[in-house]
Scaffold this motif. Structure first.
Motif, PDB file in Angstrom:
ATOM      1  N   ALA A  41     -55.160  24.473  22.715  1.00 64.31           N
ATOM      2  CA  ALA A  41     -55.170  23.451  21.661  1.00 64.31           C
ATOM      3  C   ALA A  41     -53.739  23.041  21.288  1.00 64.31           C
ATOM      4  CB  ALA A  41     -55.918  23.963  20.437  1.00 64.31           C
ATOM      5  N   LEU A  42     -52.844  24.017  21.182  1.00 69.56           N
ATOM      6  CA  LEU A  42     -51.446  23.708  20.862  1.00 69.56           C
ATOM      7  C   LEU A  42     -50.793  22.883  21.958  1.00 69.56           C
ATOM      8  CD1 LEU A  42     -50.262  27.083  19.303  1.00 69.56           C
ATOM      9  CD2 LEU A  42     -50.354  24.864  18.139  1.00 69.56           C
ATOM     10  N   LEU A  43     -51.107  23.196  23.207  1.00 79.32           N
ATOM     11  CA  LEU A  43     -50.540  22.425  24.318  1.00 79.32           C
ATOM     12  C   LEU A  43     -51.028  20.976  24.292  1.00 79.32           C
ATOM     13  CD1 LEU A  43     -50.649  25.043  27.210  1.00 79.32           C
ATOM     14  CD2 LEU A  43     -48.614  24.091  26.104  1.00 79.32           C
ATOM     15  N   ARG A  44     -52.288  20.767  23.915  1.00 78.92           N
ATOM     16  CA  ARG A  44     -52.798  19.390  23.767  1.00 78.92           C
ATOM     17  C   ARG A  44     -52.052  18.668  22.651  1.00 78.92           C
ATOM     18  NH1 ARG A  44     -58.091  21.727  24.553  1.00 78.92           N
ATOM     19  NH2 ARG A  44     -58.335  21.727  22.290  1.00 78.92           N
ATOM     20  N   LEU A  45     -51.778  19.382  21.566  1.00 77.32           N
ATOM     21  CA  LEU A  45     -51.040  18.792  20.450  1.00 77.32           C
ATOM     22  C   LEU A  45     -49.607  18.456  20.865  1.00 77.32           C
ATOM     23  CD1 LEU A  45     -51.052  17.950  17.504  1.00 77.32           C
ATOM     24  CD2 LEU A  45     -50.511  20.313  16.898  1.00 77.32           C
ATOM     25  N   VAL A  46     -48.976  19.330  21.620  1.00 79.96           N
ATOM     26  CA  VAL A  46     -47.621  19.054  22.125  1.00 79.96           C
ATOM     27  C   VAL A  46     -47.644  17.806  22.996  1.00 79.96           C
ATOM     28  CG1 VAL A  46     -45.836  19.886  23.732  1.00 79.96           C
ATOM     29  CG2 VAL A  46     -46.715  21.402  21.956  1.00 79.96           C
ATOM     30  N   GLN A  47     -48.633  17.721  23.888  1.00 82.60           N
ATOM     31  CA  GLN A  47     -48.737  16.568  24.785  1.00 82.60           C
ATOM     32  C   GLN A  47     -48.945  15.267  24.004  1.00 82.60           C
ATOM     33  OE1 GLN A  47     -48.086  16.437  27.973  1.00 82.60           O
ATOM     34  NE2 GLN A  47     -48.483  14.252  28.037  1.00 82.60           N
ATOM     35  N   SER A  48     -49.837  15.293  23.020  1.00 81.62           N
ATOM     36  CA  SER A  48     -50.068  14.057  22.256  1.00 81.62           C
ATOM     37  C   SER A  48     -48.849  13.688  21.421  1.00 81.62           C
ATOM     38  CB  SER A  48     -51.311  14.182  21.370  1.00 81.62           C
ATOM     39  OG  SER A  48     -51.109  15.133  20.353  1.00 81.62           O
ATOM     40  N   ARG A  50     -45.741  14.374  22.271  1.00 81.88           N
ATOM     41  CA  ARG A  50     -44.783  13.865  23.253  1.00 81.88           C
ATOM     42  C   ARG A  50     -45.112  12.413  23.623  1.00 81.88           C
ATOM     43  NH1 ARG A  50     -44.623  18.099  26.931  1.00 81.88           N
ATOM     44  NH2 ARG A  50     -42.853  18.997  25.852  1.00 81.88           N
ATOM     45  N   GLU A  51     -46.398  12.124  23.842  1.00 83.67           N
ATOM     46  CA  GLU A  51     -46.817  10.759  24.169  1.00 83.67           C
ATOM     47  C   GLU A  51     -46.519   9.804  23.015  1.00 83.67           C
ATOM     48  OE1 GLU A  51     -50.908  11.247  25.216  1.00 83.67           O
ATOM     49  OE2 GLU A  51     -50.427  12.133  27.161  1.00 83.67           O
ATOM     50  N   SER A  52     -46.731  10.274  21.806  1.00 76.08           N
ATOM     51  CA  SER A  52     -46.434   9.476  20.622  1.00 76.08           C
ATOM     52  C   SER A  52     -44.937   9.172  20.543  1.00 76.08           C
ATOM     53  CB  SER A  52     -46.884  10.221  19.369  1.00 76.08           C
ATOM     54  OG  SER A  52     -46.502   9.546  18.212  1.00 76.08           O
ATOM     55  N   LEU A  53     -44.114  10.155  20.849  1.00 72.51           N
ATOM     56  CA  LEU A  53     -42.666   9.950  20.842  1.00 72.51           C
ATOM     57  C   LEU A  53     -42.238   8.958  21.911  1.00 72.51           C
ATOM     58  CD1 LEU A  53     -41.316  13.547  20.240  1.00 72.51           C
ATOM     59  CD2 LEU A  53     -41.017  11.565  18.752  1.00 72.51           C
ATOM     60  N   ARG A  76     -40.550  18.048  14.905  1.00 74.78           N
ATOM     61  CA  ARG A  76     -41.904  18.611  14.963  1.00 74.78           C
ATOM     62  C   ARG A  76     -42.256  19.042  16.378  1.00 74.78           C
ATOM     63  NH1 ARG A  76     -44.733  14.067  11.646  1.00 74.78           N
ATOM     64  NH2 ARG A  76     -43.625  14.328   9.699  1.00 74.78           N
ATOM     65  N   LEU A  77     -41.844  18.244  17.354  1.00 74.87           N
ATOM     66  CA  LEU A  77     -42.115  18.593  18.753  1.00 74.87           C
ATOM     67  C   LEU A  77     -41.416  19.902  19.118  1.00 74.87           C
ATOM     68  CD1 LEU A  77     -43.361  17.932  21.491  1.00 74.87           C
ATOM     69  CD2 LEU A  77     -41.319  16.583  21.996  1.00 74.87           C
ATOM     70  N   VAL A  78     -40.183  20.053  18.711  1.00 77.92           N
ATOM     71  CA  VAL A  78     -39.443  21.285  18.986  1.00 77.92           C
ATOM     72  C   VAL A  78     -40.126  22.468  18.296  1.00 77.92           C
ATOM     73  CG1 VAL A  78     -37.252  22.490  18.605  1.00 77.92           C
ATOM     74  CG2 VAL A  78     -37.256  20.118  19.408  1.00 77.92           C
ATOM     75  N   GLU A  79     -40.576  22.285  17.057  1.00 80.05           N
ATOM     76  CA  GLU A  79     -41.280  23.341  16.334  1.00 80.05           C
ATOM     77  C   GLU A  79     -42.581  23.716  17.038  1.00 80.05           C
ATOM     78  OE1 GLU A  79     -41.882  22.100  12.295  1.00 80.05           O
ATOM     79  OE2 GLU A  79     -39.729  21.855  11.943  1.00 80.05           O
ATOM     80  N   LEU A  80     -43.324  22.703  17.483  1.00 76.71           N
ATOM     81  CA  LEU A  80     -44.577  22.960  18.197  1.00 76.71           C
ATOM     82  C   LEU A  80     -44.334  23.722  19.494  1.00 76.71           C
ATOM     83  CD1 LEU A  80     -46.580  19.619  17.823  1.00 76.71           C
ATOM     84  CD2 LEU A  80     -47.256  21.875  16.987  1.00 76.71           C
ATOM     85  N   GLU A  81     -43.313  23.308  20.235  1.00 70.89           N
ATOM     86  CA  GLU A  81     -43.010  23.985  21.488  1.00 70.89           C
ATOM     87  C   GLU A  81     -42.574  25.428  21.242  1.00 70.89           C
ATOM     88  OE1 GLU A  81     -40.295  21.147  23.196  1.00 70.89           O
ATOM     89  OE2 GLU A  81     -41.903  20.214  24.362  1.00 70.89           O
TER      90      GLU A  81
END
Length: 163
Positions: A41-48, A50-53, A76-81
């Motif tokens: 689930a976290l990887l999907r959130l990172v991907q979305s 990243r796509e948003s960015l 936020r992307l760095v925090e998620l990763e």
């Protein structure tokens, strides 16, 4: 001694400290499957994210400068990763701990079923095919394997009381 015992139980999945209620072998082993779903689930959130960015950085305003609709998205992307990395580290440690427990079981079939299901994340159907058993046989052997894991965990806990 009581506090040390509670910490050991919590670390080994024996007791839920919020309820002080013993957990089952199945709950102990299922921790790996739950964290795997969490990582997915976290990887999907990172991907979305990243796509948003990528979408944001492709949008330019009228004078040609890049849009800064949300400059904190990169943070936020760095925090998620970082969170994903931490969860993966936790999963690796958990798999190692559970694998050590599984390897203590005397029956090879028990070890194989538990490793394929809880460590390799296969379905029971896949395990049945791999081992050339019916699904019902796998479920039966799995039940016996869980009882052996429960005994192993209880033995470790009673050994902890003595030490």
């Amino acid at each position: 001694m009581f506090l040390m015992e509670r910490k050991w139980k919590a670390h080994n999945g024996i007791t839920d400290l919020r309820r002080e209620k013993p957990t089952t072998a199945k709950q102990y082993l299922n921790r790996v499957r739950r964290i795997d779903k969490e990582i997915t689930a976290l990887l999907r959130l990172v991907q979305s994210t990243r796509e948003s960015l990528e979408t944001i950085t492709q949008n330019y305003n009228s004078d040609g400068a890049q849009s800064t609709k949300n400059p904190h998205k990169f943070d936020r992307l760095v925090e998620l990763e970082s969170l994903v990395d931490a969860k993966i580290d936790e999963q690796i440690a958990m798999k190692s701990e559970i694998l050590q427990t599984i390897m203590k079981l005397p029956d090879r079939r028990h070890r194989l079923i538990l490793m394929e299901y809880y460590i390799e994340m296969k379905t029971f159907e896949q395990v049945a095919v791999d081992m050339n058993y019916s699904w019902r046989q796998i479920m039966n052997i799995h039940g016996h394997a869980l009882k052996e894991v429960q005994r192993t965990l209880e033995n470790e806990l009673s050994g902890f009381h003595k030490g």
